[in-house]
Design an enzyme around this catalytic site. Structure first.
Site: not given
Length: 701
Positions: A157, A191, A293, A295, A298, A345
């Protein structure tokens, strides 16, 4: 800021086969091709090929990664190429693939202006924990496990700012030119700190992390704008493999598919790592699941709202595995303020924490087992839902033993473990009402004209700047703004310069703002010649920005010259204000003494707040210093917004000092040399906190 940043840069990741000549280049166009440059990721077959590229394009190499794992070479190089060079390199037999190094961005948006008071009860604010039955499940899991082995969670991150409320086991900064950024300012966007608080917040501040027992690795890949090139993401994944982590949280995404990124994902999968990523915030457009995400390897997480239906901001699609709350989520932000955010997130971070609690029960379980039990135990009772269920930690723990006994390595259809129990729901009004108790306006309030979203971004740029810019060496030392001499005087000069710039412009401010103290000879001798003009050295920073035309970057605009005079003055003043806060907090990062040891800027000192030296192993040594540093920063912000009575009294925080774990080198001398009248007013305080202890010789290991 916790806003979704629009993807910029090279948006089309066109994969180029190494064995096919994509370009037909005529002699007439070669001159034009040689003038155009872009950045590319090159996947190389072997180390010999990598060395050839490094030798041939040495001046244009951005970064490289090479590792041999299980007999296979992983060789990645990021390089700036003209179109002609790209054409030539694509024909080389030692190149597997070439693609654009496009940008990815953090997936949080819609930050709220509401900050919770530290006295408010965490569980009453964190409706999301109730929604996924995680309020008490973590404590129960730890209680039922003898001496649980910590799960190693990598948060890829924007970093995690140093705080007493989140333990960070290890920090790895992969952002170029930010290696020396102090842990206090590690995450200027907020974040990563927000995601870390969801996963591992210790509940002292009113934010209860779901899995505070994890061994948290902060892998900094997103910059202050929450952006990263895909090459940086790839580098981060391989770093996670190297660190042998168990879980990678990826709260970022992009619409562009990358073969190089997918290869890194597969390598992490083969290493036994569970990868969890945000599905994306594309609810207002095509709602497509973003990469990574999307893939197969994942775990893709979408967002629900407080009414237990899919959030209007969430991406959805066949690749999506589970949902978790993603609206009005409480997180820690800059200076440990509690803030509410929206975005997938937060949803991904919640699922990462759930996975950590489940894996802690038995570290011998595989990543696939943890992924499958999360999916199988998810709650199907979700109103309008296209696919997937709401993650449910309590139910996953309930079925854990049975699921383990029957697990055969693949996901079964919902049946024996089908979860259709009622889900706690709230209306939007109820969620907001639960925040009404003990609410006050935050210190950086976007409802104020002084602190709009743009203003906050500019202030944070100023906060970061002193740690990312260094000038020519003088007497063998880098001429940094931070880390030397009289912090109080530097702070007062900067903050008064900032206020005058905000009102009347920088030219007027530099002319009429006086440096409030002469150098203290003992301090000057620490790093520079006695009598060096501190004001001149500070002013060099602004000369650097102007000469290098860096104001566009610093002031968060495409062309600062197009701003009105008033807007330009305001942004420049806010930028300098950020530098002032940094300088004030630096006093406690660099000049405090613990157990008689003083950080000298040269040797690694695990008892400082500086850069990568921060470690949870020495938390008791720096926790109070961080608390005081934050209080001084809060005071500066409040003074900026009220009476502008800036002075050394802002360093007078006697009500915060409680255990005497540290003292300040030359604290009284600096105060006396800066403002004699206020020094006399608070003399006993400055003298009592002054360190006269000579640094001890560090023991040899």
């Amino acid at each position: 800021m916790l806003k979704r940043i629009i993807i910029k840069g090279l948006m089309l990741a066109t994969a180029i086969s190494a064995n096919i000549n994509i370009y037909s280049v005529s002699a007439a166009t070669k001159d034009n091709l040689s003038e155009k440059e872009s950045v590319y990721i090159v996947d190389v077959k072997n180390k010999a090929g990598l060395n050839k590229i490094i030798n041939n394009y040495s001046d244009d190499i951005v970064k490289t990664y090479s590792e041999e794992s299980d007999g296979e070479d992983e060789n990645i190089v990021t390089v700036s190429l003209t179109d002609l060079e790209l054409n030539e390199l694509s024909e080389k037999t030692y190149v597997n693939n070439i693609e654009n190094d496009y940008m990815v961005d953090g997936l949080s948006e819609n930050e709220s202006n509401i900050f919770a008071d530290s006295s408010s009860e965490s569980e009453s604010n964190q409706w999301n924990l109730e929604a996924i039955n995680a309020t008490n499940a973590n404590a129960a899991a730890i209680e039922n496990t003898e001496k649980p082995e910590k799960v190693k969670v990598a948060l890829m991150d924007s970093g995690v700012s140093a705080t007493e409320y989140i333990d960070v086991y290890k920090r790895i900064n992969l952002i170029p030119e930010q290696e020396n950024v102090e842990a206090l300012f590690d995450d200027v966007s907020g974040h990563g700190t927000g995601m870390a608080s969801i996963i591992a917040g210790n509940d002292i501040k009113g934010i209860k992390g779901i899995a505070p027992n994890v061994e948290l690795y902060s892998i900094k890949v997103l910059d202050e704008n929450n952006e990263a090139p895909v090459s940086g993401i790839i580098q981060g994944i391989y770093k996670c493999i190297e660190e042998k982590v168990d879980i990678i949280n990826m709260s970022f995404g992009t619409v562009n598919k990358s073969e190089a990124l997918e290869k890194a994902i597969k390598a992490a999968k083969d290493a036994g790592i569970l990868m969890i990523a945000s599905a994306g915030n594309r609810g207002d457009s095509d709602r497509a699941i973003e990469y990574p995400a999307a893939y197969d390897d994942v775990l893709a997480v979408g967002a629900t709202n407080s009414s237990a239906i899919v959030s209007s901001i969430s991406s959805v699609g066949d690749e999506l595995d589970v949902y978790a709350p993603g609206e009005d989520i409480a997180v820690l932000d800059f200076l440990d303020k509690v803030q509410m955010i929206d975005g997938t997130s937060a949803s991904a971070a919640e699922v990462t924490a759930v996975a950590s609690v489940l894996w802690e029960k038995d570290k011998t379980k595989s990543a696939d087992f943890i992924k499958d039990i999360i999916i199988e135990s998810s709650n199907n009772n979700l109103g309008t839902l296209e696919n997937g269920g709401l993650v449910d930690l309590e139910y996953a723990l309930k079925i854990y033993d049975s699921f383990s006994e029957n697990y055969n390595g693949f996901i079964r259809d919902k049946g024996e473990y089908s979860n259709n129990s009622p889900i706690v729901t709230y209306t939007d009004e109820q969620v907001k009402a639960r925040w009404a108790k003990n609410i006050h306006t935050g210190v950086i309030d976007s409802s104020s004209a002084d602190f709009s979203d743009t203003a906050k971004n500019v202030i944070k740029q100023g906060l970061l700047f002193p740690d990312t810019r260094r000038f020519d060496k003088v007497n063998g030392h880098w001429r940094n703004l931070n880390g030397n001499d009289n912090y109080m005087a530097d702070y007062l000069y900067l903050i008064r310069l900032a206020r005058e710039t905000y009102l009347n412009g920088m030219s007027s401010a530099k002319k009429y703002t006086k440096y409030p103290a002469k150098n203290i000879s003992a301090l000057s001798k620490m790093e520079y010649n006695e009598g060096y003009d501190r004001k001149s050295r500070i002013d060099e920073y602004f000369y650097f920005i102007t000469k290098k035309d860096k104001w566009n970057e610093a002031l968060c605009c495409k062309d600062y010259k197009s701003l009105s005079v008033t807007d330009r003055n305001h942004r420049q003043g806010q930028f300098i204000f950020g530098m002032a806060i940094h300088t004030a907090m630096d006093a406690f990062a660099h000049r405090s003494k613990v157990d008689g040891y003083e950080y000298d800027g040269k040797t690694t000192d695990q008892k400082t707040l500086t850069g990568n030296n921060y470690s949870n192993k020495t938390k008791s040594d720096f926790a109070l210093r961080y608390k005081v540093a934050k209080a001084v920063a809060d005071g500066a912000i409040k003074q900026w917004k009220t009476d502008h009575n800036f002075g050394i009294q802002q360093f007078h925080k006697s009500n915060i000092y409680t255990d005497g774990t540290f003292r300040m080198a030359k604290f009284a001398d600096c105060a006396k040399a800066t403002e004699i009248e206020k020094y006399n007013q608070y003399k006993s305080y400055f003298v009592n906190r002054n360190s006269s202890i000579e640094p001890k010789q560090k023991p040899k290991n």
